[in-house]
Scaffold this active site. Structure first.
Site, mmCIF file in Angstrom:
data_model
loop_
_atom_site.group_PDB
_atom_site.id
_atom_site.type_symbol
_atom_site.label_atom_id
_atom_site.label_comp_id
_atom_site.label_asym_id
_atom_site.label_seq_id
_atom_site.Cartn_x
_atom_site.Cartn_y
_atom_site.Cartn_z
ATOM 1 N N PRO A 2 -7.364 3.758 -3.962
ATOM 2 C CA PRO A 2 -6.679 3.380 -5.199
ATOM 3 C C PRO A 2 -5.238 2.942 -4.935
ATOM 4 O O PRO A 2 -4.550 3.531 -4.103
ATOM 5 C CB PRO A 2 -6.700 4.660 -6.037
ATOM 6 C CG PRO A 2 -7.532 5.643 -5.324
ATOM 7 C CD PRO A 2 -7.843 5.127 -3.961
ATOM 8 N N GLU A 3 -4.814 1.906 -5.639
ATOM 9 C CA GLU A 3 -3.478 1.359 -5.443
ATOM 10 C C GLU A 3 -2.698 1.436 -6.772
ATOM 11 O O GLU A 3 -3.095 2.190 -7.665
ATOM 12 C CB GLU A 3 -3.590 -0.086 -4.930
ATOM 13 C CG GLU A 3 -4.383 -0.185 -3.622
ATOM 14 C CD GLU A 3 -4.566 -1.616 -3.129
ATOM 15 O OE1 GLU A 3 -3.706 -2.459 -3.409
ATOM 16 O OE2 GLU A 3 -5.583 -1.884 -2.464
ATOM 17 N N LYS A 58 1.470 5.102 -4.800
ATOM 18 C CA LYS A 58 0.053 5.400 -5.039
ATOM 19 C C LYS A 58 -0.162 6.864 -5.403
ATOM 20 O O LYS A 58 -1.294 7.336 -5.412
ATOM 21 C CB LYS A 58 -0.760 5.075 -3.786
ATOM 22 C CG LYS A 58 -0.662 3.629 -3.315
ATOM 23 C CD LYS A 58 -1.434 3.465 -2.013
ATOM 24 C CE LYS A 58 -1.201 2.107 -1.395
ATOM 25 N NZ LYS A 58 -1.803 1.999 -0.054
ATOM 26 N N HIS A 92 -18.830 20.541 -7.028
ATOM 27 C CA HIS A 92 -18.693 19.238 -6.386
ATOM 28 C C HIS A 92 -17.215 18.831 -6.257
ATOM 29 O O HIS A 92 -16.862 17.998 -5.434
ATOM 30 C CB HIS A 92 -19.444 18.199 -7.219
ATOM 31 C CG HIS A 92 -19.478 16.843 -6.614
ATOM 32 N ND1 HIS A 92 -20.441 16.455 -5.713
ATOM 33 C CD2 HIS A 92 -18.645 15.778 -6.760
ATOM 34 C CE1 HIS A 92 -20.198 15.201 -5.342
ATOM 35 N NE2 HIS A 92 -19.129 14.772 -5.952
ATOM 36 N N ARG A 111 -11.357 14.386 0.376
ATOM 37 C CA ARG A 111 -11.557 14.769 1.782
ATOM 38 C C ARG A 111 -10.291 14.477 2.558
ATOM 39 O O ARG A 111 -9.843 15.245 3.389
ATOM 40 C CB ARG A 111 -12.746 14.003 2.378
ATOM 41 C CG ARG A 111 -14.059 14.306 1.689
ATOM 42 C CD ARG A 111 -14.492 15.751 1.917
ATOM 43 N NE ARG A 111 -15.466 16.172 0.908
ATOM 44 C CZ ARG A 111 -15.740 17.435 0.624
ATOM 45 N NH1 ARG A 111 -15.113 18.410 1.236
ATOM 46 N NH2 ARG A 111 -16.634 17.734 -0.297
ATOM 47 N N ARG A 151 12.380 -8.207 7.404
ATOM 48 C CA ARG A 151 11.264 -7.831 8.273
ATOM 49 C C ARG A 151 10.830 -8.965 9.171
ATOM 50 O O ARG A 151 11.121 -10.114 8.920
ATOM 51 C CB ARG A 151 10.082 -7.404 7.405
ATOM 52 C CG ARG A 151 10.485 -6.224 6.595
ATOM 53 C CD ARG A 151 9.395 -5.730 5.740
ATOM 54 N NE ARG A 151 9.766 -4.380 5.371
ATOM 55 C CZ ARG A 151 9.193 -3.292 5.857
ATOM 56 N NH1 ARG A 151 8.189 -3.393 6.681
ATOM 57 N NH2 ARG A 151 9.610 -2.109 5.503
ATOM 58 N N ARG A 260 -6.119 -4.247 9.745
ATOM 59 C CA ARG A 260 -6.588 -4.211 8.364
ATOM 60 C C ARG A 260 -7.461 -5.414 8.070
ATOM 61 O O ARG A 260 -7.190 -6.513 8.552
ATOM 62 C CB ARG A 260 -5.400 -4.262 7.391
ATOM 63 C CG ARG A 260 -4.557 -3.021 7.373
ATOM 64 C CD ARG A 260 -3.286 -3.307 6.586
ATOM 65 N NE ARG A 260 -2.464 -2.124 6.464
ATOM 66 C CZ ARG A 260 -2.606 -1.208 5.516
ATOM 67 N NH1 ARG A 260 -3.540 -1.345 4.591
ATOM 68 N NH2 ARG A 260 -1.828 -0.160 5.469
#
Ligand SMILES: [Zn+2]
Length: 272
Positions: A2-3, A58, A92, A111, A151, A260
């Site tokens: 999720p972003e 996030k 769960h 997790r 950058r 990526r």
């Protein structure tokens, strides 16, 4: 993972439901998901009120009435559910918080993700390198250009670096580059002012569009939630290898940059 749009969607849906609510139930089914002994975590949270829900990048921050925050990072695979009953058996879920209104917040798929109870000072320390939000009041094309041009390297790794701007990951970096007609592997030094401005405007446009459509999470937050996940089939390039570009019909390609995945149109996204 999720972003910005997915977490902002959760924040907007949860805020009116749990702000001001007292925590009346704390289940920890996976001790590793929290950052302190289960009994401490439960003892400190029971009876506390959630003042409001903030999003930083996030992450969601549930502000508690004792100055602490619950910091949630869903990472890969995490999701939330809200209601009197969960969509699956209680066992769960890694953590369940219940409120005085009879509703519960279910934390699933944690997790890699976590829910940490931290002081305001610790949170600020941990998040001090997080870049500005794309919609920060101080953010504008000039600041974005300044941060980007400081950058080196290629565009996509910079866009997904949380220190440049916070909240953008693999999916939305590709969607933003596509919208801006810029190849995700474009070397940053070759981006002139016009291209940088285009990226900035595409960033805000795509994120706004995605959150308005509920982001791409595939599970509704609650039983009557028809919003969450509405953006899932509206991604234009992400995970669409081989499909025709919506602008020019050229088959979309998949590549890899800095470890990526990336998806792009080889015809209408230019390298500089
Ligand atoms: Zn195209």
């Amino acid at each position: 993972m999720p972003e910005w749009p997915e977490m902002e969607n959760y924040r907007r849906l949860l805020s009116p439901r749990i702000s001001g609510q007292k925590i009346t139930r704390v289940d920890v089914n996976r001790p590793k998901t929290v950052n302190e002994p289960e009994a401490t975590f439960r003892g400190e949270l029971l009876g506390r009120r959630i003042l409001f829900v903030e999003r930083r990048g996030k992450q969601l921050l549930f502000h508690l009435d004792d100055g602490y925050r619950l910091v949630l990072h869903l990472m890969l695979g995490g999701w939330l559910a809200y209601g009197a009953e969960g969509p699956k058996e209680d066992s769960h879920f890694q953590v369940i918080l219940g409120f005085e209104n009879g509703q519960n917040l279910y934390f699933g798929g944690l997790r890699l993700g976590y829910l940490h109870r931290l002081s305001a000072k610790t949170v600020n320390e941990q998040l001090k390198d997080l870049g500005p939000d794309p919609f920060d009041a101080r953010m504008n094309p000039e600041l974005f250009r300044k941060r980007l041009s400081a950058r080196r390297g290629k565009l996509k790794p910079a866009m997904t670096d949380q220190r440049l701007v916070s909240g953008i990951g693999n999916c939305y970096a590709d969607e933003i580059c596509f919208d801006a007609f810029i190849h995700p592997e474009t070397p940053i030094p070759s981006l002139d002012q016009e291209k940088s401005d285009r990226l900035y405007h595409s960033m805000r446009k795509i994120l706004e569009e995605a959150v308005a459509a509920g982001g791409y999470m595939d599970r509704p937050l609650s039983a009557n939630d028809a919003l969450t996940g509405g953006f899932d089939n509206r991604c234009r390039v992400y995970d669409r290898e081989g499909e025709p570009c919506v602008r020019c019909g050229t088959p979309l390609e998949k590549g890899e940059t800095a470890g990526r995945k990336m998806f792009f149109c080889p015809h209408c996204q230019r390298m500089g």
